[in-house]
Scaffold this active site. Structure first.
Site, PDB file in Angstrom:
ATOM      1  N   SER A   1      33.387  37.224   4.385  1.00  0.00           N
ATOM      2  CA  SER A   1      34.333  36.108   4.410  1.00  0.00           C
ATOM      3  C   SER A   1      35.065  35.881   3.090  1.00  0.00           C
ATOM      4  CB  SER A   1      33.613  34.815   4.815  1.00  0.00           C
ATOM      5  OG  SER A   1      32.647  34.438   3.862  1.00  0.00           O
TER       6      SER A   1
ATOM      7  N   LYS B   1      31.756  24.918   4.784  1.00  0.00           N
ATOM      8  CA  LYS B   1      32.664  25.391   3.742  1.00  0.00           C
ATOM      9  C   LYS B   1      33.728  24.338   3.426  1.00  0.00           C
ATOM     10  CE  LYS B   1      32.184  30.338   4.741  1.00  0.00           C
ATOM     11  NZ  LYS B   1      32.860  31.560   5.227  1.00  0.00           N
TER      12      LYS B   1
END
Length: 397
Positions: free
Chosen positions: A295, A338
């Site tokens: 990611s 996140k």
């Protein structure tokens, strides 16, 4: 759990033999359709006493558990009406065959506001009672609780938060035992006197936009975190150096991003011969902590583009997404965690893959109001957002 007999029981020929835990619990419950909670199933292991995972296959498989065989009973027992719920911190350590028998439900950690409300309504009253205190003797300001959550604990749950509150309660109880009966109000200013210096400090944001530094987002078992990726390049030996305890998947993401940059050299105003003698170094700080996953791909790409073209990256923009050789941005996991980490670290905008758009419904409303979300399909869109202030010209020295 490492002993298969815990599940299947012991044969009656052994001294002290007994049924397995499942049959014993059904007997205690007095019904054949109870709910079983198996905690930490990712911690089961195998040794000379047998393989509990293989025994659990028969227990959890709906095609087999209607005739479960317990060694002590020595007759088939129907477990098809029993509901089994298991918990785990990590799914990658669960045997594949066992995982295939279960439906996986991912539960995200608590947000800071949720932790604050739980602490006020449950944890503080519990610790006051256990330490023989009451609200007239000990009080907590909201800012103090938030500081404990952010700087003294790093977890998805509440276990350490309760420990810190309990530590404060014990110190106040000791003062009362010593004769000091004044009310103690815990604030952000005097918190250090009770718990000592902060244990976890957020990554310090640069005061100005820096060339070669991009803000990525990581998802850990403790929640989300900001990952500052640094890239530096110079003329020299043609090589790519990767440091910062990167895993294999993360290293491959850097290589994929560099290949994309080479293919888009003309679009990025990079001279064709730049890569002939380019010495590129990519580093992720906190080198003692292992890091892996795809990611951070677009973050690596942005950091390297910034280093090559000498264009600074907006420090208030965080990003997450996997990159392919053709520049496609693929979806990622842990978007909620996140996003909360980005807000906690004073980010104003966040770039996410377009395929994660459906997960925005899980983001708390107060987060959406304070952050701007950019949905992107490919790396070209990421570059357009990051370098929007000065997309073509490098910063003058």
């Amino acid at each position: 759990m490492k002993d298969e007999a815990e599940i299947r029981g012991h044969r009656r020929t052994y001294v002290g033999s007994m049924p397995g835990r499942i049959i014993q619990s059904i007997k205690q419950a007095g019904t054949n359709n109870p709910v079983f909670m198996m905690d930490e199933i990712d911690k089961i292991g195998t040794d000379f006493r047998g393989d509990p995972a293989s025994a659990l296959l028969e227990v959890l498989d709906p095609e087999q558990n209607n005739s479960f065989s317990d060694h002590y009973l020595n007759v088939p027992f129907d477990l098809s009406r029993v509901m089994f719920i298991t918990t785990a911190n990590r799914v990658d350590t669960i045997p594949a065959a066992l995982k295939d028998r279960m439906e996986t439900i991912y539960i995200s950690g608590y947000t800071d506001k949720e932790k604050l409300n739980i602490a006020k309504q449950y944890l503080i009253p519990k610790q006051l009672k256990e330490n023989g205190l009451n609200r007239k003797i000990l009080g907590f300001a909201d800012h103090a609780l938030l500081k404990i959550i952010q700087e003294y604990t790093r977890e998805a749950g509440l276990r350490n938060l309760e420990r810190e509150i309990a530590a404060i309660g014990r110190k106040v109880a000791r003062k009362i035992a010593e004769g000091n009966k004044e009310k103690a109000t815990i604030t952000a200013r005097n918190l250090q006197a009770y718990l000592g210096p902060s244990k976890f400090l957020p990554e310090t944001m640069h005061e100005v936009d820096v060339t070669g530094v991009a803000s990525g987002l990581a998802w850990t078992e403790f929640g989300g975190d900001v990952l500052y990726v640094e890239a530096s390049c110079r003329k020299g030996k043609k090589e790519l150096t990767l440091t910062g305890s990167m895993g294999d998947v993360m290293k491959e993401s850097v290589q994929a991003a560099l290949t994309y940059i080479k293919s888009k050299a003309d679009t990025l105003n990079i001279a064709k011969d730049t890569f002939d003698d380019l010495e590129m170094h990519v580093h992720v700080p906190q080198g003692a902590i292992p890091k892996d996953g795809p990611s951070a791909g677009i973050t690596m790409g942005v950091a390297m583009i910034s280093a090559i073209t000498k264009r600074p990256v907006d420090r208030t923009i965080a990003m997450t997404g996997e990159i392919t050789l053709t520049g496609r941005v693929l979806p990622i996991g842990g978007l909620k965690e996140k996003t909360l980490a980005a807000l906690r670290n004073r980010m104003k905008e966040i770039i996410i893959p377009e395929e994660n758009a459906h997960e925005l419904t899980e983001i708390p409303g107060y987060v959406k109001k304070r952050m701007k979300f950019h949905l992107v399909k490919n790396m070209d869109e990421v570059i357009a957002i990051i370098f929007k202030k000065n997309p073509n010209k490098p910063r003058k020295a």
